[in-house]
Design an enzyme around this catalytic site. Structure first.
Site, short mmCIF file in Angstrom:
data_model
loop_
_atom_site.label_atom_id
_atom_site.label_comp_id
_atom_site.label_asym_id
_atom_site.label_seq_id
_atom_site.Cartn_x
_atom_site.Cartn_y
_atom_site.Cartn_z
N ASP A 10 -117.37 36.70 55.06
CA ASP A 10 -117.13 35.24 55.13
C ASP A 10 -118.37 34.59 55.74
OD1 ASP A 10 -115.76 32.75 55.06
OD2 ASP A 10 -115.09 32.99 57.13
N SER A 11 -118.41 33.27 55.67
CA SER A 11 -119.49 32.56 56.35
C SER A 11 -119.40 32.76 57.86
CB SER A 11 -119.40 31.07 56.04
OG SER A 11 -118.11 30.58 56.39
N CYS A 74 -113.65 34.18 51.54
CA CYS A 74 -114.17 32.82 51.70
C CYS A 74 -113.93 32.07 50.39
CB CYS A 74 -115.66 32.88 52.01
SG CYS A 74 -116.45 31.27 52.13
N GLU A 152 -113.70 28.49 64.69
CA GLU A 152 -114.77 29.26 65.35
C GLU A 152 -114.58 29.18 66.88
OE1 GLU A 152 -117.52 31.00 63.97
OE2 GLU A 152 -116.64 30.74 61.98
N CYS A 185 -108.98 27.50 52.96
CA CYS A 185 -110.18 27.96 53.66
C CYS A 185 -109.67 29.04 54.60
CB CYS A 185 -110.79 26.80 54.46
SG CYS A 185 -112.09 27.35 55.60
N HIS A 187 -110.63 30.11 57.31
CA HIS A 187 -110.61 29.77 58.74
C HIS A 187 -109.25 29.18 59.16
CE1 HIS A 187 -115.00 30.19 58.65
NE2 HIS A 187 -115.02 30.05 59.96
N1 DGL Z 1 -114.03 30.30 55.46
C1 DGL Z 1 -114.64 29.61 54.39
C2 DGL Z 1 -113.67 29.33 53.23
O1 DGL Z 1 -112.70 30.01 53.05
C3 DGL Z 1 -115.45 28.36 54.63
C4 DGL Z 1 -116.03 27.99 55.92
C5 DGL Z 1 -117.36 27.26 55.79
O2 DGL Z 1 -117.41 26.08 55.44
O3 DGL Z 1 -118.34 27.95 56.05
O4 DGL Z 1 -113.90 28.44 52.47
#
Ligand code: DGL
Length: 259
Positions: A10-11, A74, A152, A185, A187
């Site tokens: 993931d990012s 992600c 985060e 997302c 996150h």
């Molecule tokens: N966790 C990422 C997703 O599922 C995105 C987070 C980011 O913008 O870096 O889209």
């Protein structure tokens, strides 16, 4: 052949919500984790740059981890770069895309929300999912990039900012019939309790993590058994991540060398 781990990418820390589902489904599988925290957030970056960056980071992480399968945990990366990744890499690649189909099936009112990054809510891939699986629904798409930062912060033990949470969700509540929200997302499931507490009514929160774990179990072969903490890789050293990654079963992060 001793096999290798399943690598989750993931990012940032969002992929840990997918790790939790993978651990449920494949408790004995070795997992590794890689994140491109130097370039977080992905949701605000330009597409062509992002494809090249995702290929570069995933290629390096796949090589160093010696993984047998890559899970792109992600939505922002998957809705853009899955084809390119599959073309470039020799391991199977499992992607993560917004759970529009189950959300449309679950909603009683037919009014659903999509909470995701700015990039994901407007991608052609996402619009295609809505067209294919929620054509008879009213879909409110909400870009909530500020929640990435909140997740985060959650991982490193910082309190969430109630005002950021409240403001991010406001557009969803404009439709009084909306009863189901896709967490598009990875996150966001980390913040599920905070999001539910900020909602003005009972909402079904739907994410893709169990479906990804199911799919990974189907495609991953030669997975090494889990022995102790898995390896983790970052693109920017950050000692604050260590404790959070350890809670999800990962060793202290190593800096990923990029060509
Ligand atoms: N966790 C990422 C997703 O599922 C995105 C987070 C980011 O913008 O870096 O889209």
């Amino acid at each position: 052949m001793s096999g290798g781990p399943i690598l989750v990418f993931d990012s940032g820390v969002g992929g840990l919500s997918v790790v939790a589902a993978l651990r449920e489904r494949l408790p004995r599988a070795a997992l590794a984790y890689a994140c491109d925290n130097a370039m977080l957030p992905y949701g605000l970056r330009e597409d062509a740059w992002l494809v090249a960056r995702i290929l570069r980071v995933c290629e390096a992480a796949v090589a160093v981890s010696r993984c047998v399968t890559l899970v792109v945990a992600c939505n922002t990366a998957s809705t853009l770069a899955l084809d390119a990744l599959r073309e470039r890499l020799s391991v199977p690649v499992v992607g993560t895309v917004p759970a529009i189909k189950p959300a449309a099936a679950l909603s009683r009112s037919g009014h659903i929300g999509l909470l995701a990054t700015r990039a994901t809510v407007s991608r052609a891939y996402t619009l295609g999912l809505i067209e294919a699986f929620a054509a008879d629904c009213r879909v409110t798409r909400v870009a909530a990039d500020a929640l990435v930062g909140e997740a985060e912060r959650w991982l490193v033990g910082d309190a969430s900012d109630p005002e950021v949470i409240r403001r991010s969700l406001v557009p969803l509540w404009e439709d009084p019939l909306l009863d189901t929200v896709v967490l598009g997302c990875t996150h966001f499931p980390l913040l599920r309790d905070v999001l539910a507490a900020a909602a003005p009514r009972e909402i079904h929160w739907v994410d893709s993590s169990e479906a990804i774990a199911r799919r990974t179990a189907q495609v991953a072969t030669g997975v090494a058994p889990r022995h102790g903490p898995g390896e983790s890789f970052v693109t920017a050293a950050d000692s604050r991540l260590t404790a959070g990654l350890a809670r999800f079963g990962f060793a202290e992060p190593q800096l990923l060398a990029l060509d």
